[in-house]
Every structure is written in structure tokens, then in C-alpha cells.
Scaffold this motif. Sequence first.
Motif, short mmCIF file in Angstrom:
data_model
loop_
_atom_site.label_atom_id
_atom_site.label_comp_id
_atom_site.label_asym_id
_atom_site.label_seq_id
_atom_site.Cartn_x
_atom_site.Cartn_y
_atom_site.Cartn_z
N ASP A 182 0.83 -1.19 0.00
CA ASP A 182 0.00 0.00 0.00
C ASP A 182 0.87 1.25 0.00
N VAL A 183 0.43 2.26 -0.70
CA VAL A 183 1.13 3.55 -0.75
C VAL A 183 0.54 4.42 0.35
N PRO A 184 1.37 4.96 1.24
CA PRO A 184 0.81 5.79 2.32
C PRO A 184 0.23 7.10 1.81
N PRO A 185 -0.80 7.61 2.48
CA PRO A 185 -1.36 8.91 2.09
C PRO A 185 -0.31 9.99 2.36
N SER A 186 0.02 10.78 1.34
CA SER A 186 1.10 11.75 1.50
C SER A 186 0.96 12.94 0.57
N ILE A 187 1.83 13.92 0.82
CA ILE A 187 1.93 15.11 0.00
C ILE A 187 3.41 15.49 -0.08
N VAL A 188 3.81 16.04 -1.20
CA VAL A 188 5.16 16.59 -1.34
C VAL A 188 5.03 18.10 -1.27
N TRP A 189 5.83 18.70 -0.36
CA TRP A 189 5.79 20.14 -0.19
C TRP A 189 7.22 20.64 -0.04
N GLU A 190 7.61 21.53 -0.95
CA GLU A 190 8.95 22.13 -0.95
C GLU A 190 10.05 21.06 -0.87
N GLY A 191 9.89 20.02 -1.68
CA GLY A 191 10.90 18.98 -1.78
C GLY A 191 10.88 17.93 -0.69
N GLN A 192 9.98 18.05 0.26
CA GLN A 192 9.88 17.10 1.37
C GLN A 192 8.57 16.34 1.26
N SER A 193 8.63 15.03 1.50
CA SER A 193 7.43 14.21 1.50
C SER A 193 6.88 14.12 2.91
N TYR A 194 5.57 14.34 3.05
CA TYR A 194 4.91 14.29 4.35
C TYR A 194 3.80 13.25 4.31
N SER A 242 -0.40 5.81 -6.31
CA SER A 242 0.87 6.40 -6.74
C SER A 242 1.49 7.19 -5.59
N THR A 243 2.81 7.32 -5.65
CA THR A 243 3.55 8.12 -4.67
C THR A 243 3.79 9.50 -5.23
N PRO A 244 3.39 10.55 -4.52
CA PRO A 244 3.65 11.92 -4.99
C PRO A 244 5.15 12.18 -5.09
N ASN A 245 5.56 12.88 -6.14
CA ASN A 245 6.98 13.19 -6.35
C ASN A 245 7.24 14.67 -6.55
N HIS A 285 6.26 18.96 -6.11
CA HIS A 285 5.71 19.94 -5.18
C HIS A 285 4.20 20.11 -5.38
N GLY A 286 3.46 20.03 -4.29
CA GLY A 286 2.01 20.26 -4.32
C GLY A 286 1.19 19.06 -4.73
N GLU A 287 1.82 17.92 -4.99
CA GLU A 287 1.08 16.70 -5.35
C GLU A 287 0.69 15.92 -4.10
N SER A 288 -0.52 15.36 -4.11
CA SER A 288 -0.99 14.50 -3.04
C SER A 288 -1.74 13.32 -3.64
N ASN A 289 -1.66 12.19 -2.96
CA ASN A 289 -2.41 11.03 -3.44
C ASN A 289 -3.73 10.85 -2.68
N VAL A 290 -4.07 11.79 -1.79
CA VAL A 290 -5.36 11.72 -1.08
C VAL A 290 -6.07 13.07 -0.99
N LEU A 291 -5.33 14.15 -0.86
CA LEU A 291 -5.95 15.47 -0.73
C LEU A 291 -6.38 16.00 -2.09
N GLU A 292 -7.54 16.61 -2.13
CA GLU A 292 -8.08 17.15 -3.37
C GLU A 292 -7.33 18.41 -3.79
N LYS A 293 -7.28 18.66 -5.09
CA LYS A 293 -6.70 19.88 -5.61
C LYS A 293 -7.43 21.06 -4.96
N GLY A 294 -6.65 22.05 -4.50
CA GLY A 294 -7.22 23.22 -3.86
C GLY A 294 -7.27 23.15 -2.34
N THR A 295 -6.99 21.96 -1.75
CA THR A 295 -6.97 21.84 -0.29
C THR A 295 -5.88 22.75 0.28
#
Length: 71
Positions: A6-18, A45-48, A50-60
Motif C-alpha cells: 500500500d502507498v501511504p497517504p502523503s503530500i510533497v511540499w517544498e521537496g519534502q514528502s509528508y 501512486s507516490t507523490p513526487n 511539489h504540491g502533489e498528493s495522493n489523497v488530498l483534493e486539488k485546492g486543499t
Amino acid sequence: MGFFEDVPPSIVWEGQSYRITDESVEIQDIGNDAGEVIRKISSNSTPNNHGESNVLEKGTKIFQSKKQRKL
């Protein structure tokens, strides 16, 4: 036979994955508005980028934290 992880729910922000959790945050620990999710990708998919998320909607909205988290 293939192995599925399973791919963990995450976001990439300023080069760091959270990793995204359901952890509560006290109102006084919420910092400045940092921006918003630019692109939602597939939950498999795993976000790679800036600003990409595999669970949060665009605009969050994304906010900074005033509290340092200890690992």
C-alpha cells in the motif's frame, strides 16, 4: 506471484514528502497559510512533485505548523 504494498497517504511540499494522518492539531499550533494542493494523483501512486498528493483534493489549503514534532 506479485507483491503489493500500500502507498501511504502523503503530500510533497517544498521537496519534502509528508505522510498525511488523522492526528489532531490545536488551533494555536496552526501557522501561516503555505498554499494549496496543486494536483491530486492516483491513491496507488507516490507523490513526487511539489504540491502533489495522493489523497488530498486539488485546492486543499496547506498550513505551516508552529510546533516542532519530535520523531
